[in-house]
Design an enzyme around this catalytic site. Sequence first.
Site, short mmCIF file in Angstrom:
data_model
loop_
_atom_site.label_atom_id
_atom_site.label_comp_id
_atom_site.label_asym_id
_atom_site.label_seq_id
_atom_site.Cartn_x
_atom_site.Cartn_y
_atom_site.Cartn_z
N SER A 59 -27.88 10.18 21.15
CA SER A 59 -26.91 9.17 20.69
C SER A 59 -26.32 9.51 19.32
CB SER A 59 -27.59 7.80 20.63
OG SER A 59 -28.69 7.86 19.75
N SER A 60 -26.53 10.75 18.88
CA SER A 60 -26.14 11.14 17.53
C SER A 60 -24.62 11.18 17.32
CB SER A 60 -26.73 12.52 17.22
OG SER A 60 -26.11 13.10 16.11
#
Length: 244
Positions: A59-60
């Site tokens: 989810s970076s």
Amino acid sequence: MKTLIYKLEHLNLENEIFIMRDDLYPLSFGGNKARKAELFWKDACAKHADCLVTYGSSSSNHCRIIANLAAMHGLPCYLISPEETRKESFNCDMMNLFGAKTILTQVSQVRDTIDITLKKLQQKGLKPYFIMGGGHGNIGTQAYVYAYREIEEFEKRAGISFDYIFHASGTGTTQAGLVCGQILSGRKDFRIIGISIARKKPYGRDVVLQSVKDYLDSLGKMELFSDRLIEFVDDYRGRLWPWK
Ligand SMILES: *Cc1c(COP(=O)(O)O)cnc(C)c1O
């Protein structure tokens, strides 16, 4: 690239509140990782890199932006990512759409996998450019020294001076940059307060402190270092957040 600063009207608060819209930073949907990524890109170009390598979770924001940058400039991009915490996300979808190659590994193996990946690319005759997770490091810090200067320019133009800067603090690079900006400007008339989105004290604060030291050291200005200016508040973290 500069971003907009303006006053939030109609809040009916006793305080006057202004906002700096780094969420509109004009690269890959904006945010602080975009501001940092722009400087990493300049450095990668100066070093004639021909592929980008970084790491982060599925989810970076940082990984999405680096993947986007690589795609914009037609370079291959390699993202090392821990498999334990993997879940679907729009960032993950975009990393794939940008054609980045994600290398899954166990959290404990991330460091070794980075080393192996870089070595393999070099053996193929490529020149990989490695970026720390979250855009951490002196270049990321530099990006927020510039942001600090934009805030000062705004104060001069608007004829005001802020009492506080509040911002979200994660890997600590944003905070380190703002604090270094303040240190270099020599001003003591306002406070910078990092609100932790992840880490607890003392670890979270120690990382900011180390980043401030690293940056000042790189300028040969360690004598300016002051521990007092680093205010890290960990009272507003999500209850279920797993970080120490
Ligand atoms: C990375 C990130 C932060 C924290 O910034 P750091 O420079 O890592 O402290 C805050 N908010 C968002 C949305 C982020 O992606």
